[in-house]
Design a protein around this motif. Structure first.
Motif, PDB file in Angstrom:
ATOM      1  N   PHE A 231       0.836  -1.194   0.000  1.00 10.95           N
ATOM      2  CA  PHE A 231       0.000   0.000   0.000  1.00 10.95           C
ATOM      3  C   PHE A 231       0.875   1.250   0.000  1.00 10.95           C
ATOM      4  O   PHE A 231       0.665   2.187  -0.786  1.00 10.95           O
ATOM      5  N   LEU A 232       1.890   1.283   0.874  1.00 13.35           N
ATOM      6  CA  LEU A 232       2.774   2.444   0.971  1.00 13.35           C
ATOM      7  C   LEU A 232       3.544   2.666  -0.326  1.00 13.35           C
ATOM      8  O   LEU A 232       3.804   3.807  -0.722  1.00 13.35           O
ATOM      9  N   ARG A 233       3.905   1.574  -0.995  1.00 13.31           N
ATOM     10  CA  ARG A 233       4.678   1.692  -2.233  1.00 13.31           C
ATOM     11  C   ARG A 233       3.907   2.413  -3.326  1.00 13.31           C
ATOM     12  O   ARG A 233       4.508   3.047  -4.210  1.00 13.31           O
ATOM     13  N   ARG A 234       2.614   2.361  -3.271  1.00 12.91           N
ATOM     14  CA  ARG A 234       1.781   2.974  -4.308  1.00 12.91           C
ATOM     15  C   ARG A 234       1.329   4.382  -3.950  1.00 12.91           C
ATOM     16  O   ARG A 234       0.540   4.976  -4.672  1.00 12.91           O
ATOM     17  N   CYS A 235       1.797   4.900  -2.823  1.00 11.01           N
ATOM     18  CA  CYS A 235       1.415   6.241  -2.385  1.00 11.01           C
ATOM     19  C   CYS A 235       2.630   7.152  -2.315  1.00 11.01           C
ATOM     20  O   CYS A 235       3.760   6.705  -2.116  1.00 11.01           O
ATOM     21  N   VAL A 236       2.398   8.452  -2.469  1.00 12.58           N
ATOM     22  CA  VAL A 236       3.364   9.481  -2.086  1.00 12.58           C
ATOM     23  C   VAL A 236       3.033   9.856  -0.647  1.00 12.58           C
ATOM     24  O   VAL A 236       1.877  10.172  -0.344  1.00 12.58           O
ATOM     25  N   THR A 237       4.009   9.815   0.248  1.00 14.52           N
ATOM     26  CA  THR A 237       3.744  10.007   1.674  1.00 14.52           C
ATOM     27  C   THR A 237       4.221  11.370   2.145  1.00 14.52           C
ATOM     28  O   THR A 237       5.371  11.753   1.921  1.00 14.52           O
ATOM     29  N   LEU A 238       3.312  12.102   2.793  1.00 14.44           N
ATOM     30  CA  LEU A 238       3.607  13.410   3.375  1.00 14.44           C
ATOM     31  C   LEU A 238       3.356  13.331   4.880  1.00 14.44           C
ATOM     32  O   LEU A 238       2.254  12.978   5.304  1.00 14.44           O
ATOM     33  N   ARG A 239       4.366  13.661   5.679  1.00 15.75           N
ATOM     34  CA  ARG A 239       4.229  13.646   7.137  1.00 15.75           C
ATOM     35  C   ARG A 239       4.171  15.084   7.642  1.00 15.75           C
ATOM     36  O   ARG A 239       5.162  15.824   7.542  1.00 15.75           O
ATOM     37  N   LEU A 240       3.024  15.478   8.171  1.00 17.58           N
ATOM     38  CA  LEU A 240       2.866  16.827   8.708  1.00 17.58           C
ATOM     39  C   LEU A 240       3.276  16.852  10.181  1.00 17.58           C
ATOM     40  O   LEU A 240       3.039  15.892  10.915  1.00 17.58           O
ATOM     41  N   ARG A 241       3.868  17.956  10.589  1.00 16.29           N
ATOM     42  CA  ARG A 241       4.303  18.123  11.975  1.00 16.29           C
ATOM     43  C   ARG A 241       3.625  19.347  12.575  1.00 16.29           C
ATOM     44  O   ARG A 241       3.057  20.172  11.852  1.00 16.29           O
ATOM     45  N   GLN A 242       3.700  19.463  13.896  1.00 16.90           N
ATOM     46  CA  GLN A 242       3.166  20.654  14.532  1.00 16.90           C
ATOM     47  C   GLN A 242       3.906  21.881  13.991  1.00 16.90           C
ATOM     48  O   GLN A 242       5.130  21.868  13.864  1.00 16.90           O
ATOM     49  N   PRO A 243       3.189  22.957  13.655  1.00 14.86           N
ATOM     50  CA  PRO A 243       3.845  24.140  13.089  1.00 14.86           C
ATOM     51  C   PRO A 243       4.735  24.844  14.104  1.00 14.86           C
ATOM     52  O   PRO A 243       4.471  24.812  15.310  1.00 14.86           O
ATOM     53  N   ASP A 244       5.801  25.492  13.600  1.00 19.78           N
ATOM     54  CA  ASP A 244       6.666  26.280  14.477  1.00 19.78           C
ATOM     55  C   ASP A 244       6.085  27.683  14.641  1.00 19.78           C
ATOM     56  O   ASP A 244       4.995  27.985  14.124  1.00 19.78           O
ATOM     57  N   ASP A 245       6.812  28.561  15.330  1.00 20.88           N
ATOM     58  CA  ASP A 245       6.264  29.882  15.630  1.00 20.88           C
ATOM     59  C   ASP A 245       6.006  30.703  14.367  1.00 20.88           C
ATOM     60  O   ASP A 245       4.981  31.395  14.269  1.00 20.88           O
ATOM     61  N   ARG A 246       6.901  30.609  13.378  1.00 22.11           N
ATOM     62  CA  ARG A 246       6.699  31.366  12.139  1.00 22.11           C
ATOM     63  C   ARG A 246       5.470  30.883  11.386  1.00 22.11           C
ATOM     64  O   ARG A 246       4.644  31.681  10.928  1.00 22.11           O
ATOM     65  N   HIS A 247       5.334  29.561  11.279  1.00 22.70           N
ATOM     66  CA  HIS A 247       4.191  29.001  10.568  1.00 22.70           C
ATOM     67  C   HIS A 247       2.889  29.292  11.313  1.00 22.70           C
ATOM     68  O   HIS A 247       1.865  29.601  10.696  1.00 22.70           O
ATOM     69  N   LEU A 248       2.914  29.237  12.647  1.00 24.96           N
ATOM     70  CA  LEU A 248       1.717  29.561  13.425  1.00 24.96           C
ATOM     71  C   LEU A 248       1.284  31.006  13.185  1.00 24.96           C
ATOM     72  O   LEU A 248       0.088  31.295  13.055  1.00 24.96           O
ATOM     73  N   ALA A 249       2.255  31.910  13.136  1.00 26.97           N
ATOM     74  CA  ALA A 249       1.924  33.310  12.880  1.00 26.97           C
ATOM     75  C   ALA A 249       1.279  33.470  11.503  1.00 26.97           C
ATOM     76  O   ALA A 249       0.331  34.253  11.336  1.00 26.97           O
ATOM     77  N   GLU A 250       1.765  32.728  10.504  1.00 25.39           N
ATOM     78  CA  GLU A 250       1.168  32.778   9.174  1.00 25.39           C
ATOM     79  C   GLU A 250      -0.263  32.264   9.188  1.00 25.39           C
ATOM     80  O   GLU A 250      -1.151  32.813   8.521  1.00 25.39           O
ATOM     81  N   ILE A 251      -0.497  31.180   9.945  1.00 24.77           N
ATOM     82  CA  ILE A 251      -1.847  30.610  10.042  1.00 24.77           C
ATOM     83  C   ILE A 251      -2.792  31.604  10.701  1.00 24.77           C
ATOM     84  O   ILE A 251      -3.912  31.840  10.231  1.00 24.77           O
ATOM     85  N   VAL A 252      -2.355  32.202  11.801  1.00 24.09           N
ATOM     86  CA  VAL A 252      -3.183  33.197  12.498  1.00 24.09           C
ATOM     87  C   VAL A 252      -3.473  34.374  11.581  1.00 24.09           C
ATOM     88  O   VAL A 252      -4.607  34.871  11.494  1.00 24.09           O
ATOM     89  N   ARG A 253      -2.454  34.828  10.856  1.00 20.59           N
ATOM     90  CA  ARG A 253      -2.621  35.967   9.952  1.00 20.59           C
ATOM     91  C   ARG A 253      -3.647  35.648   8.858  1.00 20.59           C
ATOM     92  O   ARG A 253      -4.477  36.498   8.502  1.00 20.59           O
TER      93      ARG A 253
END
Length: 336
Positions: free
Chosen positions: A246-268
């Motif tokens: 199953f994994l071989r047939r997928c492109v896998t993206l692992r999301l992580r908790q956002p850092d302070d810069r990314h959080l500020a972008e989300i809030v904005r």
């Protein structure tokens, strides 16, 4: 000329999907008759305020942009894993909006979900009831008692990809990922009830309802084969391992908790420029995130209330504590 990246993460709708290069030879499909992608407003549920807001405000990382484009170029499903609240399901809506892929088809997985549920639903009892109403009702055809599911609709021969969200695949029965393999690899499936019915009709074509609307599309000889492979997003909270095949047939993206810069972008993106109170809550969110899972929508809720109510620092801290409990202490939906 081909376009890279096709998906940019800017949330500005465009027709770049038409400039994808041809698929790899082993991922080329030729389904027919060719169907136009429906207007994004065709499915009222898919354009609800919540989903529309998520699509317009999603903040993609560089890694997300790269792997979404890899999935689009390779015509492969995108398996998105990560903690609750990191934007796994929102990604499908953001990509569909930017690339104008029409309403997102959504299949919410439970422990009882089967491949059949995703492909189509057939109601033999309604057909039996129709037969009792007289010959005219009985002759209406089997297609009047059948509707394609989200996966079955996504694999219709559309002229550009449909977006399909298979949400929380890790909650499925152990067999479902393997059952999906053949359908996603071949880009086609059969509807046995229509295959049998086609033997008795000269044209062998049925008009079948699709998922999300009452629109009917032609299905020839009970067989569905895609033309543009759909943009498939499978989400997982990482609660189980998947088979290697199953994994071989997928492109896998692992999301992580956002850092302070990314959080500020989300809030904005959601609430405008962070003020002093918002920055205080962002810092508190980050300090607490190291000890357990938190969802970004918890932070957004706290910032919205802090801006809407006149609270002193002590009350603000108390509010943050109550609005940002660790997810292990209670259920939380994956919204942002």
């Amino acid at each position: 000329m081909p376009l890279w990246p096709v998906y940019t993460g800017t949330s500005e709708p465009h027709d770049g999907i038409d400039r994808l290069p041809p698929p790899p030879p082993w991922r080329a499909f030729d389904g027919h008759p060719v169907l136009p992608v429906p207007d994004e407003r065709a499915d009222a549920a898919a354009v609800s305020p919540d989903r529309s807001h998520r699509a317009a405000t999603y903040q993609a990382t560089e890694e997300t942009v790269q792997l979404v484009n890899a999935a689009l170029y390779l015509r492969r499903p995108l398996l998105v894993t990560g903690p609750p609240g990191t934007g796994k399901s929102s990604l499908a809506y953001a990509v569909a909006r930017e690339l104008r892929l029409g309403p997102v088809l959504r299949w919410n997985i439970t422990s009882r979900s089967t491949l059949h549920d995703g492909l189509y639903q057939y109601d033999p009892l309604s057909r039996l009831y129709a037969a009792r109403q007289g010959p005219q009702a009985a002759d209406a055809g089997i297609e009047h008692h059948l509707r394609l599911g989200p996966l079955g609709t996504a694999l219709l021969p559309y002229d550009r990809p449909r977006a399909l969200l298979i949400d929380e695949i890790d909650k499925s029965d152990l067999d479902l990922p393997n059952d999906l393999l053949n359908v996603l690899e071949e880009g086609q499936y059969e509807i046995p009830e229509l295959v049998r019915s086609a033997r008795h009709t000269p044209e062998g074509r049925a008009q079948v309802m699709v998922d999300g609307t009452d629109e009917r599309v032609p299905v020839e000889r009970g067989r569905v084969r895609c033309r543009a492979f759909p943009f498939v997003v499978l989400t997982s909270n990482g609660e189980r391992e998947f088979p290697p095949a199953f994994l071989r047939r997928c492109v896998t993206l692992r999301l992580r908790q956002p850092d302070d810069r990314h959080l500020a972008e989300i809030v904005r993106a959601h609430l405008g420029e962070p003020d002093e109170r918002a920055r205080r809550l962002i810092e508190r969110f980050l300090s607490r995130a190291g000890a357990g899972d938190l969802a970004t929508d918890q932070l957004l809720n706290a910032i919205y209330l802090a801006r809407s109510a006149d609270l002193d620092a002590t009350s603000l801290d108390d509010l943050a504590e109550r609005l940002m409990p660790y997810l292990g202490q209670g259920a939380q939906t994956d919204v942002f």
